[in-house]
Design an enzyme around this catalytic site. Structure first.
Site, short mmCIF file in Angstrom:
data_model
loop_
_atom_site.label_atom_id
_atom_site.label_comp_id
_atom_site.label_asym_id
_atom_site.label_seq_id
_atom_site.Cartn_x
_atom_site.Cartn_y
_atom_site.Cartn_z
N ASP A 19 0.86 -1.19 0.00
CA ASP A 19 0.00 0.00 0.00
C ASP A 19 0.90 1.23 0.00
O ASP A 19 2.11 1.14 0.23
CB ASP A 19 -0.88 -0.01 1.27
CG ASP A 19 -1.74 1.24 1.38
OD1 ASP A 19 -2.38 1.61 0.38
OD2 ASP A 19 -1.74 1.88 2.44
N SER A 20 0.27 2.38 -0.19
CA SER A 20 1.02 3.64 -0.13
C SER A 20 1.49 3.94 1.30
O SER A 20 2.33 4.82 1.48
CB SER A 20 0.12 4.76 -0.62
OG SER A 20 -1.08 4.79 0.13
N GLY A 52 -3.08 9.04 -3.61
CA GLY A 52 -4.40 9.48 -4.10
C GLY A 52 -4.42 10.81 -4.81
O GLY A 52 -5.37 11.15 -5.51
N CYS A 82 -4.21 -1.32 -2.07
CA CYS A 82 -4.38 0.13 -2.17
C CYS A 82 -5.32 0.36 -3.35
O CYS A 82 -5.05 -0.14 -4.45
CB CYS A 82 -3.02 0.78 -2.42
SG CYS A 82 -3.09 2.54 -2.80
N ASN A 83 -6.38 1.08 -3.10
CA ASN A 83 -7.35 1.31 -4.19
C ASN A 83 -6.73 2.13 -5.31
O ASN A 83 -6.96 1.87 -6.49
CB ASN A 83 -8.59 2.02 -3.65
CG ASN A 83 -9.48 1.11 -2.84
OD1 ASN A 83 -10.44 0.56 -3.35
ND2 ASN A 83 -9.14 0.91 -1.58
N THR A 84 -5.93 3.14 -4.94
CA THR A 84 -5.36 4.02 -5.95
C THR A 84 -4.38 3.24 -6.84
O THR A 84 -4.42 3.35 -8.06
CB THR A 84 -4.65 5.21 -5.28
OG1 THR A 84 -5.60 5.89 -4.45
CG2 THR A 84 -4.10 6.17 -6.30
N GLU A 161 -5.54 9.50 9.47
CA GLU A 161 -4.14 9.44 9.90
C GLU A 161 -3.87 10.30 11.13
O GLU A 161 -2.94 10.04 11.88
CB GLU A 161 -3.21 9.80 8.74
CG GLU A 161 -3.37 8.79 7.62
CD GLU A 161 -2.13 8.50 6.82
OE1 GLU A 161 -1.14 9.22 6.98
OE2 GLU A 161 -2.17 7.54 6.03
N CYS A 193 -11.48 3.13 -0.41
CA CYS A 193 -10.14 3.58 -0.01
C CYS A 193 -9.79 2.81 1.26
O CYS A 193 -10.65 2.60 2.13
CB CYS A 193 -10.16 5.08 0.26
SG CYS A 193 -8.66 5.70 1.04
N THR A 194 -8.53 2.41 1.35
CA THR A 194 -8.10 1.55 2.46
C THR A 194 -8.37 2.13 3.85
O THR A 194 -8.53 1.40 4.81
CB THR A 194 -6.59 1.31 2.34
OG1 THR A 194 -5.96 2.59 2.16
CG2 THR A 194 -6.27 0.41 1.18
N HIS A 195 -8.38 3.46 3.95
CA HIS A 195 -8.54 4.10 5.27
C HIS A 195 -10.00 4.11 5.76
O HIS A 195 -10.24 4.26 6.95
CB HIS A 195 -8.08 5.56 5.22
CG HIS A 195 -6.60 5.73 5.12
ND1 HIS A 195 -5.86 5.22 4.08
CD2 HIS A 195 -5.72 6.36 5.94
CE1 HIS A 195 -4.59 5.55 4.25
NE2 HIS A 195 -4.47 6.23 5.37
N1 DGL Z 1 -4.20 3.68 0.14
C1 DGL Z 1 -4.86 4.72 -0.63
C2 DGL Z 1 -6.10 4.16 -1.31
O1 DGL Z 1 -6.65 3.15 -0.92
C3 DGL Z 1 -5.23 5.90 0.25
C4 DGL Z 1 -4.06 6.71 0.73
C5 DGL Z 1 -3.32 7.43 -0.39
O2 DGL Z 1 -3.86 8.37 -0.99
O3 DGL Z 1 -2.22 7.03 -0.66
O4 DGL Z 1 -6.55 4.71 -2.28
#
Ligand code: DGL
Length: 280
Positions: A19-20, A52, A82-84, A161, A193-195
């Site tokens: 993930d990011s 993102g 990570c969705n992005t 965060e 989104c993961t968060h």
């Molecule tokens: N992990 C990213 C997502 O799921 C969210 C955090 C980011 O923008 O890097 O899209």
């Protein structure tokens, strides 16, 4: 996908998850719960987060580096947690990889098409994921009669965060973003989104009981389990003590990562190693 090479995939090999930053831990947590025998090598790109707000070219380059890093551990499969990165980089990553790769968007999209009753699905995610329209593409491929409403919610990641999971400020921002989705009568909302699973109770309270919330992190673990089982590479043995079942790597700020990780995962993560990902 490139040609899968079964020789590379051993039952007791780890799964690479990336993930990011910390968000993908919501996906790792589901994998730990649903397939507890698996070993995980997690990489969080804490030096270059957020993805993102970045371009497709940049996110793809980052993702390729991370996959090269994870492959040094002879992982049997990779989860793009990570969705992005799933939205922007999956096509490129899949092109010449010879082990299976699982993304977070397809499993969430599939579940949403199964649970909607009125055919109106909302998707909330980062700006990048929304601009890629990947959720819309996958859902439309599965069912053309479904209408999808996508909404970027860029303030959610920093709120999570900052630890403001239950806070009046978060309530207010959630209300602002979700009002238009409530007004158009969606009955299903994808937390794209993961968060976002970490503010699930706030989202639930504001969107109301009638909307089904789909958590792609959960669905991804279900999909991964199925894939490993079909390919006959589920780890049948419980890794013993001292096997280092879960290993965490980051590109910066390892201590901060460990603190956050311990607030999400009930496992007692002691350390994360820092790597220079630009070398891969
Ligand atoms: N992990 C990213 C997502 O799921 C969210 C955090 C980011 O923008 O890097 O899209």
């Amino acid at each position: 996908m490139g040609q899968i090479n079964k020789e590379l995939m051993h039952k007791d090999a780890p799964i690479g998850v990336f993930d990011s930053g910390v968000g993908g831990l919501t996906v790792a947590r589901e994998i730990m719960r649903q397939i507890p025998n698996e070993k995980i090598i997690y990489f969080g790109d804490t030096a270059r987060v957020p993805y993102g707000s970045k371009s497709q070219k940049t996110v793809t380059r980052y993702s390729e580096q991370i996959v090269r890093f994870l492959r040094t551990f002879q992982v049997k499969t990779i989860v793009v947690a990570c969705n992005t990165a799933s939205a922007y980089a999956l096509d490129t990553l899949e092109k010449d990889i010879d082990i299976p790769i699982v993304d977070v968007i397809k499993p969430g999209a599939k579940m949403a098409t199964e649970v909607t009753r009125n055919g109106r699905i909302g998707v909330i995610a980062t700006e990048a994921t929304i601009s890629s329209q990947m959720y819309t593409k996958y859902i439309t491929n599965l069912n053309r009669s479904i209408t999808i409403y996508e909404k970027a919610c860029p303030l959610f990641v920093p709120l999570v965060e900052e630890g403001l999971w239950e806070d009046p400020v978060t309530d207010e921002i959630v209300r602002r973003y979700l009002t238009e989705l409530i007004d158009i009568d969606i009955d299903t909302l994808i937390l794209g989104c993961t968060h976002y699973p970490l503010i699930r109770s706030t989202l639930r309270r504001i969107i109301g009981d009638k909307v089904t919330l789909v958590n792609p992190a959960y669905e991804t673990a279900v999909e991964l389990r199925q894939l490993l089982s079909e390919m006959n590479i589920l780890n049948e043995e419980t890794p013993g003590l001292g096997s280092n079942q879960y290993q965490f790597y980051v590109s910066d700020k390892a201590e901060k990562f460990v603190r956050f990780a311990n607030s999400i995962i009930n496992y007692g993560i002691l350390s994360a190693k820092t790597v220079n990902i630009e070398e891969y």
